[in-house]
Write a protein that holds these residues in place. Structure first.
Motif, PDB file in Angstrom:
ATOM      1  N   ARG A  91      12.285  -5.039   0.106  1.00  0.00           N
ATOM      2  CA  ARG A  91      12.170  -3.606   0.338  1.00  0.00           C
ATOM      3  C   ARG A  91      10.758  -3.255   0.809  1.00  0.00           C
ATOM      4  O   ARG A  91      10.575  -2.510   1.769  1.00  0.00           O
ATOM      5  CB  ARG A  91      12.502  -2.835  -0.935  1.00  0.00           C
ATOM      6  N   SER A  92       9.761  -3.835   0.145  1.00  0.00           N
ATOM      7  CA  SER A  92       8.389  -3.508   0.532  1.00  0.00           C
ATOM      8  C   SER A  92       8.045  -4.093   1.898  1.00  0.00           C
ATOM      9  O   SER A  92       7.331  -3.467   2.682  1.00  0.00           O
ATOM     10  CB  SER A  92       7.406  -3.999  -0.524  1.00  0.00           C
ATOM     11  N   THR A  95      10.728  -2.007   4.497  1.00  0.00           N
ATOM     12  CA  THR A  95      10.610  -0.548   4.584  1.00  0.00           C
ATOM     13  C   THR A  95       9.233  -0.102   5.046  1.00  0.00           C
ATOM     14  O   THR A  95       9.109   0.924   5.706  1.00  0.00           O
ATOM     15  CB  THR A  95      10.940   0.123   3.239  1.00  0.00           C
ATOM     16  N   GLY A  96       8.188  -0.852   4.715  1.00  0.00           N
ATOM     17  CA  GLY A  96       6.844  -0.478   5.169  1.00  0.00           C
ATOM     18  C   GLY A  96       6.775  -0.410   6.693  1.00  0.00           C
ATOM     19  O   GLY A  96       6.427   0.633   7.270  1.00  0.00           O
ATOM     20  N   LEU A  98       9.270  -0.306   8.795  1.00  0.00           N
ATOM     21  CA  LEU A  98      10.268   0.646   9.299  1.00  0.00           C
ATOM     22  C   LEU A  98       9.739   2.072   9.233  1.00  0.00           C
ATOM     23  O   LEU A  98       9.948   2.860  10.157  1.00  0.00           O
ATOM     24  CB  LEU A  98      11.571   0.534   8.511  1.00  0.00           C
ATOM     25  N   VAL A  99       9.044   2.385   8.157  1.00  0.00           N
ATOM     26  CA  VAL A  99       8.474   3.729   8.036  1.00  0.00           C
ATOM     27  C   VAL A  99       7.418   3.927   9.116  1.00  0.00           C
ATOM     28  O   VAL A  99       7.353   4.984   9.768  1.00  0.00           O
ATOM     29  CB  VAL A  99       7.891   3.941   6.620  1.00  0.00           C
ATOM     30  N   ARG A 100       6.629   2.911   9.334  1.00  0.00           N
ATOM     31  CA  ARG A 100       5.591   3.018  10.373  1.00  0.00           C
ATOM     32  C   ARG A 100       6.214   3.164  11.761  1.00  0.00           C
ATOM     33  O   ARG A 100       5.756   3.969  12.581  1.00  0.00           O
ATOM     34  CB  ARG A 100       4.691   1.792  10.323  1.00  0.00           C
ATOM     35  N   ALA A 102       9.189   4.351  12.435  1.00  0.00           N
ATOM     36  CA  ALA A 102       9.811   5.671  12.513  1.00  0.00           C
ATOM     37  C   ALA A 102       8.753   6.745  12.760  1.00  0.00           C
ATOM     38  O   ALA A 102       8.955   7.658  13.580  1.00  0.00           O
ATOM     39  CB  ALA A 102      10.575   5.971  11.228  1.00  0.00           C
ATOM     40  N   ALA A 103       7.623   6.652  12.074  1.00  0.00           N
ATOM     41  CA  ALA A 103       6.558   7.641  12.271  1.00  0.00           C
ATOM     42  C   ALA A 103       5.992   7.538  13.693  1.00  0.00           C
ATOM     43  O   ALA A 103       5.740   8.561  14.354  1.00  0.00           O
ATOM     44  CB  ALA A 103       5.449   7.423  11.244  1.00  0.00           C
ATOM     45  N   TYR A 106       8.497   8.970  16.135  1.00  0.00           N
ATOM     46  CA  TYR A 106       8.495  10.424  16.034  1.00  0.00           C
ATOM     47  C   TYR A 106       7.293  10.988  16.792  1.00  0.00           C
ATOM     48  O   TYR A 106       7.410  11.969  17.532  1.00  0.00           O
ATOM     49  CB  TYR A 106       8.453  10.851  14.553  1.00  0.00           C
TER      50      TYR A 106
END
Length: 131
Positions: A91-92, A95-96, A98-100, A102-103, A106
């Motif tokens: 997850r770490s 997801t780390g 993936l969040v970056r 996605a940001a 965006y």
């Protein structure tokens, strides 16, 4: 002829002999019952030893199986903890980024959207000044 006292003594002797006969029969039956009870208790004593050996063997086998079950449970607990730590690590790790991503996407979309909006406004201004 017999006198009243002799008749009473004869009746008492007959009653006494009948009573003694009943007591003897009852005593014989009681002795048989005691003998049978003695045999049953003796047989029970003979069977108790092997029965206790079987119970002891069963208890030892059950203890061995419970020990194995405890080991299996400990291994399952360890495997569960390993899976939980792998899940947290995955997850770490996943997801780390993936969040970056996605940001970042965006931000890129927002910038591109603003550039398009600016391009549309500039083209309208140019058309407005030409007219």
């Amino acid at each position: 002829m017999l006198t009243g006292l002799e008749v009473a003594a004869l009746i008492a002797a007959v009653v006494w002999s009948v009573l003694v006969t009943f007591l003897c029969v009852a005593l014989v039956k009681l002795i048989r019952l005691i003998n049978e009870t003695t045999k049953v208790v003796s047989e029970l004593g003979d069977r108790t030893g092997p029965l206790l050996d079987d119970v002891s063997t069963t208890v030892e086998s059950t203890n061995a199986q419970l020990t194995e079950t405890a080991e299996i449970t400990a291994n399952a607990r360890s495997a569960s903890e390993d899976v939980a730590s792998m899940t947290a690590l995955t997850r770490s790790v996943v997801t780390g980024p993936l969040v970056r991503i996605a940001a970042f996407s965006y931000g890129v979309r927002k910038v591109l959207g603003q550039r398009r909006a600016l391009a549309i406004l500039r083209s309208r201004r140019r058309e407005g000044t030409r007219a």
